[in-house]
Design a protein around this motif. Structure first.
Motif, short mmCIF file in Angstrom:
data_model
loop_
_atom_site.label_atom_id
_atom_site.label_comp_id
_atom_site.label_asym_id
_atom_site.label_seq_id
_atom_site.Cartn_x
_atom_site.Cartn_y
_atom_site.Cartn_z
N GLY A 1 0.83 -1.20 0.00
CA GLY A 1 0.00 0.00 0.00
C GLY A 1 0.86 1.26 0.00
N THR A 2 1.92 1.24 0.80
CA THR A 2 2.84 2.38 0.84
C THR A 2 3.54 2.55 -0.50
N LEU B 1 2.43 1.65 -3.40
CA LEU B 1 1.44 2.13 -4.35
C LEU B 1 1.21 3.64 -4.19
N VAL B 2 1.13 4.11 -2.96
CA VAL B 2 0.94 5.55 -2.72
C VAL B 2 2.15 6.34 -3.22
N PHE C 1 2.08 6.43 -6.98
CA PHE C 1 1.02 7.33 -7.43
C PHE C 1 1.46 8.79 -7.29
N LEU C 2 2.09 9.14 -6.17
CA LEU C 2 2.56 10.51 -5.97
C LEU C 2 3.65 10.87 -6.97
#
Length: 174
Positions: free
Chosen positions: A73-74, A76-77, A80-81
């Motif tokens: 999840g980290t 992926l974030v 994305f950023l």
């Protein structure tokens, strides 16, 4: 409304500008395809140094996140950023690459799309060149009115009745 910057390659010979068909119009703002497919967008626009930087940052970032034990999840974030940053800074990367490649920025145009930006730029550019009798350069205007030079209309200070504001006399104390 989008803002476009117009860039032209610097000529090596006595002619300061090359053919206008080589001018580049770079739209400022968010670029969706740079956000969605960053690597492909960089290669498509031939931004080789930026592509190399993107690959290096992606690999180093992936290794750093793996060494820190970040979860999926980290990761992926963070990805994305990073993609969001690419979307917002795509036009800046293109302008930076053009400036490194000996291109110069000619003008700035506000228009709905690239075709309208081209039309507005070339109307203004040809009018300016014909008015000045100069077919080689772009007129940037006269120097600022800083001193009174005889025979120079731009340097005369304004008459007292033309001054508007709190200090009606030039150079008066506050």
């Amino acid at each position: 409304m989008p803002v476009y910057t117009i860039h032209a390659p610097r000529a090596a010979g006595p002619e300061p500008l090359v053919a206008p068909d080589r001018f580049r119009f770079v739209r400022d703002g968010f670029h969706f395809w740079a956000f969605a497919t960053s690597l492909i967008w960089l290669i498509w626009h031939r931004l080789w140094w930026a592509t190399l930087g993107y690959i290096v940052l992606s690999v180093v970032g992936g290794i750093a996140l793996a060494m820190l034990g970040a979860g999926s999840g980290t990761r992926l974030v963070v990805m994305f950023l990073f993609a969001l940053l690419m979307g917002f800074e795509a036009s800046s990367i293109r302008r930076w690459t053009l400036s490194r490649g000996k291109w110069r920025q000619l003008d700035l145009v506000v228009a709905e799309d690239e075709e309208t930006a081209e039309r507005r730029f070339f109307e203004r550019w040809t009018t300016r060149r014909e008015f000045m009798g100069d077919t080689n350069g772009v007129e940037r205007g006269g120097p600022p009115p800083t001193r009174n030079i005889p025979g120079q209309s731009f340097s005369r200070p304004p008459a007292r009745e033309e001054i508007i504001g709190l200090f009606p006399q030039p150079g008066a104390s506050r």
